[in-house]
Scaffold this active site. Structure first.
Site, PDB file in Angstrom:
ATOM      1  N   TYR A   1      55.183  29.576  45.426  1.00  0.00           N
ATOM      2  CA  TYR A   1      55.105  30.414  43.947  1.00  0.00           C
ATOM      3  C   TYR A   1      56.471  30.701  43.326  1.00  0.00           C
ATOM      4  O   TYR A   1      57.049  31.722  43.757  1.00  0.00           O
ATOM      5  CB  TYR A   1      54.144  31.706  43.951  1.00  0.00           C
TER       6      TYR A   1
ATOM      7  N   GLN B   1      41.959  30.233  53.680  1.00  0.00           N
ATOM      8  CA  GLN B   1      41.974  30.665  52.200  1.00  0.00           C
ATOM      9  C   GLN B   1      41.350  29.459  51.479  1.00  0.00           C
ATOM     10  O   GLN B   1      42.037  28.328  51.479  1.00  0.00           O
ATOM     11  CB  GLN B   1      43.398  30.939  52.162  1.00  0.00           C
TER      12      GLN B   1
ATOM     13  N   GLN C   1      45.128  45.155  34.630  1.00  0.00           N
ATOM     14  CA  GLN C   1      44.233  44.355  35.140  1.00  0.00           C
ATOM     15  C   GLN C   1      43.958  44.419  36.593  1.00  0.00           C
ATOM     16  O   GLN C   1      42.723  44.320  37.135  1.00  0.00           O
ATOM     17  CB  GLN C   1      44.789  42.851  35.162  1.00  0.00           C
TER      18      GLN C   1
HETATM   19  N1  LIG Z   1      45.975  28.757  48.751  1.00  0.00           N
HETATM   20  C1  LIG Z   1      45.952  28.300  47.515  1.00  0.00           C
HETATM   21  O1  LIG Z   1      45.817  27.002  47.349  1.00  0.00           O
HETATM   22  C2  LIG Z   1      45.631  29.045  46.185  1.00  0.00           C
HETATM   23  C3  LIG Z   1      45.522  28.462  45.106  1.00  0.00           C
HETATM   24  C4  LIG Z   1      45.488  29.253  44.115  1.00  0.00           C
HETATM   25  C5  LIG Z   1      45.674  30.631  44.277  1.00  0.00           C
HETATM   26  N2  LIG Z   1      45.947  31.175  45.396  1.00  0.00           N
HETATM   27  C6  LIG Z   1      46.092  32.715  45.835  1.00  0.00           C
HETATM   28  O2  LIG Z   1      44.796  33.492  45.104  1.00  0.00           O
HETATM   29  C7  LIG Z   1      45.443  34.369  44.204  1.00  0.00           C
HETATM   30  C8  LIG Z   1      44.478  34.407  42.863  1.00  0.00           C
HETATM   31  O3  LIG Z   1      44.305  33.429  42.464  1.00  0.00           O
HETATM   32  P1  LIG Z   1      44.473  33.095  40.828  1.00  0.00           P
HETATM   33  O4  LIG Z   1      45.736  33.836  40.546  1.00  0.00           O
HETATM   34  O5  LIG Z   1      44.515  31.461  40.920  1.00  0.00           O
HETATM   35  O6  LIG Z   1      43.086  33.264  40.141  1.00  0.00           O
HETATM   36  P2  LIG Z   1      42.253  34.757  39.890  1.00  0.00           P
HETATM   37  O7  LIG Z   1      42.747  35.591  40.821  1.00  0.00           O
HETATM   38  O8  LIG Z   1      40.940  34.113  39.891  1.00  0.00           O
HETATM   39  O9  LIG Z   1      42.742  35.052  38.285  1.00  0.00           O
HETATM   40  C9  LIG Z   1      44.057  35.827  38.124  1.00  0.00           C
HETATM   41  C10 LIG Z   1      44.142  35.799  36.557  1.00  0.00           C
HETATM   42  O10 LIG Z   1      43.051  36.206  35.828  1.00  0.00           O
HETATM   43  C11 LIG Z   1      43.631  37.069  34.851  1.00  0.00           C
HETATM   44  N3  LIG Z   1      42.882  38.472  35.048  1.00  0.00           N
HETATM   45  C12 LIG Z   1      43.043  39.108  36.298  1.00  0.00           C
HETATM   46  N4  LIG Z   1      42.321  40.028  36.042  1.00  0.00           N
HETATM   47  C13 LIG Z   1      41.872  40.187  34.945  1.00  0.00           C
HETATM   48  C14 LIG Z   1      41.167  41.138  34.203  1.00  0.00           C
HETATM   49  N5  LIG Z   1      40.721  42.424  34.863  1.00  0.00           N
HETATM   50  N6  LIG Z   1      40.572  40.978  32.909  1.00  0.00           N
HETATM   51  C15 LIG Z   1      41.074  39.771  32.310  1.00  0.00           C
HETATM   52  N7  LIG Z   1      42.026  38.941  32.769  1.00  0.00           N
HETATM   53  C16 LIG Z   1      42.401  39.195  34.221  1.00  0.00           C
HETATM   54  C17 LIG Z   1      45.100  37.094  34.828  1.00  0.00           C
HETATM   55  O11 LIG Z   1      45.668  36.032  34.034  1.00  0.00           O
HETATM   56  P3  LIG Z   1      45.632  36.064  32.198  1.00  0.00           P
HETATM   57  O12 LIG Z   1      46.015  37.395  32.118  1.00  0.00           O
HETATM   58  O13 LIG Z   1      46.808  35.161  32.304  1.00  0.00           O
HETATM   59  O14 LIG Z   1      44.549  35.721  31.924  1.00  0.00           O
HETATM   60  C18 LIG Z   1      45.392  36.567  36.284  1.00  0.00           C
HETATM   61  O15 LIG Z   1      46.618  35.891  36.576  1.00  0.00           O
HETATM   62  C19 LIG Z   1      46.801  33.840  43.430  1.00  0.00           C
HETATM   63  O16 LIG Z   1      47.761  34.912  43.095  1.00  0.00           O
HETATM   64  C20 LIG Z   1      47.518  32.979  45.052  1.00  0.00           C
HETATM   65  O17 LIG Z   1      47.664  34.418  45.780  1.00  0.00           O
HETATM   66  C21 LIG Z   1      45.883  30.510  46.418  1.00  0.00           C
END
Ligand SMILES: NC(=O)c1ccc[n+]([C@@H]2O[C@H](COP(=O)([O-])OP(=O)(O)OC[C@H]3O[C@@H](n4cnc5c(N)ncnc54)[C@H](OP(=O)(O)O)[C@@H]3O)[C@@H](O)[C@H]2O)c1
Length: 333
Positions: A61, A170, A288
């Site tokens: 990241y 994960q 958020q």
């Molecule tokens: N192991 C892996 O391969 C892998 C892959 C992906 C992610 N991850 C991990 O999982 C974590 C979370 O996944 P993710 O970031 O892909 O997706 P997520 O948690 O499903 O979505 C996060 C995004 O949604 C929006 N958001 C969050 N809370 C909100 C709310 N209350 N209201 C409106 N919009 C909101 C924000 O973006 P906006 O404001 O831009 O809309 C935020 O960056 C990552 O940070 C990482 O640590 C791991």
């Protein structure tokens, strides 16, 4: 149904918070666009001050930037937090894992990582060699435990048969992406490898912020829900936008009827699934983070869980068991 707030992972001597703060989006750039560092630091601080003890990051990241931000935001709090970080598949040879961990420790300004995870499988390097390196790091006190990410049953079986004890797997898991339920989740339940759910609100789609596919930016429309014609897509699927947005609209209606925010409702559904240890929710600012923390107070019932499962079943069946969100040729093995 009661949502517990902490979880003891197997083969560890610590508890994680069931709401984990995901530190990917806070670096902005790829997938996310512009991000103000002040918002990122404040988001981490708010998470910590609101009771989140566990933070998920990775060297990938922002090439160490996410680990840097975490160290900067929570300087002085190291002993009170649990850090889960990851080593990328390009570093899975023995020396590579050890060097990557040392870079991670430097970025994190820490002497240890609590949970070190293999980010994606790498079939080109024997898994036994990679896990042996994890054991060395554990003996050296540089990591306290290790887990995996995006691992399917084949890799999980290799690890088990070689005698390694994983603490977690994960995986992408949310109401719009239930692929792990076909095989990986039941396997992980049977083998006691708890799931940490990533993209649990489907990168914002499950908050109801996008009314249709056109509103979803291209870099976030890389997943197999969207047509292969989207500019950032790396898959060959036709996409299922209509079904996806029909499903979102039904969840939105239910959340309106219940008077529960859609994001919190979606996270609560995950937290009561068998085999789920925690959700890793990203947040780009304090507001958020606070909204997502409402999850812990959602009055979830069995009826609500069943209704959400029924609403999302056609999409689950359409997308099938491929647990790779982004590619048709599944990398989850
Ligand atoms: N192991 C892996 O391969 C892998 C892959 C992906 C992610 N991850 C991990 O999982 C974590 C979370 O996944 P993710 O970031 O892909 O997706 P997520 O948690 O499903 O979505 C996060 C995004 O949604 C929006 N958001 C969050 N809370 C909100 C709310 N209350 N209201 C409106 N919009 C909101 C924000 O973006 P906006 O404001 O831009 O809309 C935020 O960056 C990552 O940070 C990482 O640590 C791991």
């Amino acid at each position: 149904m009661q949502i517990s707030t902490t979880y003891q992972l197997p083969n560890t001597d610590f508890e994680i918070s069931r709401m984990i703060f995901g530190c990917w989006a806070i670096v902005g750039g790829f997938n996310w666009g512009d991000q103000d560092e002040r918002d990122s630091l404040q988001a981490i601080k708010t998470a910590y001050e609101s009771g989140i003890t566990t933070f998920d990051t990775a060297e990938a990241y922002g090439a160490g930037q996410s680990e840097n931000l975490l160290a900067k935001a929570l300087k002085g709090e190291r002993k009170n937090i649990i850090i889960a970080s990851k080593v990328g598949p390009q570093d899975f040879d023995k020396e590579g894992v050890i060097k990557a961990c040392e870079r991670g420790l430097k970025n994190l300004q820490s002497e240890y990582i609590d949970l070190y995870q293999l980010h994606w499988p790498n079939p080109a390097i024997p898994l036994e060699e990679t896990l042996e390196a994890m054991e060395i790091l554990k003996k050296q006190g540089k990591i306290r435990s290790y887990g995996v990410s995006n691992f399917g049953t084949q890799s999980l079986n290799i690890a088990k048969n070689a005698g390694f004890s994983l603490s977690s797997n994960q995986m992408a898991y949310n109401l719009l992406f239930r692929a792990i339920e076909f095989e990986i989740l039941p396997h992980c339940v049977a083998e006691d490898v708890p799931i940490l759910c990533y993209s649990p609100i489907m990168q914002g789609l499950l908050t109801g912020k996008f009314g249709n596919e056109e509103e979803v930016p291209d870099d976030r429309a890389r997943t197999r829900h969207f047509t292969k014609e989207r500019s950032q897509a790396r898959h060959q699927d036709e996409g299922c936008e209509e079904l996806t947005f029909e499903t979102i609209s039904k969840i939105k209606d239910l959340s309106g009827d219940l008077g529960i925010a859609m994001g919190a409702l979606s996270l609560a559904w995950l937290l009561v699934q068998d085999g789920v240890a925690a959700v890793i929710a990203g947040g780009r600012n304090s507001s958020q983070v606070k909204r997502n923390l409402e999850t812990l107070n959602v009055p979830i019932t069995e009826d609500i869980v069943n209704e959400l499962s029924a609403i999302t079943l056609p999409l689950k069946e359409h997308l099938g068991p491929n647990s790779d969100l982004w590619q048709s040729d599944c990398r989850v093995i």
